[in-house]
Design a protein around this motif. Structure first.
Motif, short mmCIF file in Angstrom:
data_model
loop_
_atom_site.label_atom_id
_atom_site.label_comp_id
_atom_site.label_asym_id
_atom_site.label_seq_id
_atom_site.Cartn_x
_atom_site.Cartn_y
_atom_site.Cartn_z
N LEU A 195 0.54 -1.20 0.01
CA LEU A 195 -0.06 -0.03 0.03
C LEU A 195 1.01 1.17 0.05
N LEU A 196 1.90 1.18 0.56
CA LEU A 196 2.97 2.33 0.70
C LEU A 196 3.49 2.60 -0.78
N ILE A 234 2.22 1.83 -3.41
CA ILE A 234 0.94 2.13 -4.41
C ILE A 234 0.56 3.51 -3.88
N ALA A 235 0.57 3.92 -2.83
CA ALA A 235 0.39 5.48 -2.55
C ALA A 235 1.38 6.32 -2.81
N PHE A 236 2.76 5.72 -2.76
CA PHE A 236 3.92 6.81 -3.17
C PHE A 236 3.95 7.07 -4.64
N THR A 237 3.46 5.73 -5.30
CA THR A 237 3.61 5.83 -7.17
C THR A 237 2.27 6.56 -7.51
N MET A 238 1.36 6.56 -6.93
CA MET A 238 -0.02 7.42 -7.19
C MET A 238 0.62 9.00 -7.13
N TYR A 239 0.90 9.33 -5.71
CA TYR A 239 1.33 10.58 -5.69
C TYR A 239 2.25 11.17 -6.41
N TRP A 268 0.71 11.30 -10.12
CA TRP A 268 -0.46 12.46 -10.06
C TRP A 268 -0.01 13.70 -10.14
#
Length: 308
Positions: free
Chosen positions: A42-43, A45-50, A53
């Motif tokens: 999850l970390l 995925i969140a870092f990649t999406m941030y 984006w």
């Protein structure tokens, strides 16, 4: 007889209780591992999406152009530098790992090699950059260039590839080597045609990690590859200082572009450039990792089919 029966029943209850506690502990530990693994996923995925984006919000067509206002040249420099570093470090690292696993005698030599690898792997990149600047730039009388940067990145990659190759070969079952030798193959043929193909998965993992470090390296390249890019896509004479394929020209990479835009850039365009370069760099690393994994999986399946 009754006392024996009663004792046996007590023992059964004790064993049953121990098994239940063991199963509960096992399930609890498994759940903890799943939670930790899920948190890391999850970390990521969140870092990649941030990051992605942020790059999407900063998107402008001119940012991705191959001129002084875009990051196209930096994108090419990054890919080219990582390619050069892998061409240097992969053969040397694999050969070094093979030597340690199959040829180096147990004793002082192998112990010294392990210490050297551990020391190199723990060196800060800024120290490697200074070393590269002194050796690959000053001592040879050169200027900042991509080849010097590739050599510096190779110094950082070699310990990882060597250690991965060594561990992969040592983890193979003894039957691989003994069976090949029993069929009349030489030691070299056994290593080349049996052991290395069987250990291709872990070795590719080491190469992926080494390439990922090359994609994101900045400190070592600051002193070796330089902070400028002056190339012409109409010139393909490799000896020309503006030829894209000339490895002895200065070449700013995406990671250096991000650093320069964030520390020296002025205005919103610099922030947008840094965000777009960060997103492209992240997607590059993910694409390379997934592609290398697929190739490794294909080669592993093909090798297992041949051995079956």
């Amino acid at each position: 007889m009754n006392s024996n029966s009663s004792l046996s029943a007590d023992e059964l209850r004790h064993v049953s209780g121990s098994l239940k506690r063991t199963h509960m502990s096992d399930h609890l530990a498994t759940a903890v591992f799943y939670v930790v693994s899920g948190a890391f996923v999850l970390l990521l995925i969140a870092f990649t999406m941030y990051v992605v984006w942020g790059g999407i919000k900063a998107f402008r067509p001119e940012i991705f152009s191959f001129d002084a206002n875009g990051i196209g040249n930096q994108f090419f420099n990054t890919v080219y530098l990582v390619f050069l570093s892998l061409v240097i470090s992969v053969p040397i690292g694999i050969f070094a790992g093979v030597y340690m696993a199959e040829y180096a005698p147990e004793g002082r030599i192998l112990h010294a090699l392990r210490i050297a690898i551990e020391t190199l792997s723990s060196l800060p990149s800024i120290v490697v950059g200074l070393f590269g600047y002194l050796v690959f730039i000053i001592m040879v009388g050169s200027q900042w260039n991509l080849f010097a940067g590739a050599l510096a990145v190779s110094v950082l990659s070699l310990p990882l590839i060597t250690a991965t190759t060594y561990d992969a070969l040592k983890a193979l079952p003894h039957g691989f080597k003994e069976g090949s030798l029993a069929l009349g193959a030489t030691h070299f043929e056994t290593i080349w045609k049996v052991m290395l193909p069987a250990a291709i998965g872990p070795i590719v993992t080491g190469i992926i990690l080494a390439a990922g470090r090359g994609f994101g390296e900045a400190a070592a390249l600051l002193y070796t590859a330089g902070m400028s890019t002056d190339i012409s896509w109409q010139v393909w004479d490799i000896t020309s200082p503006v030829c894209p394929l000339n490895p002895f020209r200065p070449g700013e990479t995406l990671s250096l572009q991000v650093w320069a835009s964030r520390t020296e850039g002025v205005g919103g365009s610099a922030a947008d450039t840094a965000a777009a370069a960060s997103a492209v760099l992240m997607l590059m690393v993910l694409s390379f990792s997934i592609g290398a994994r697929l190739i490794s999986h294909y080669i592993t399946k093909k090798t297992e089919g041949e051995h079956a």
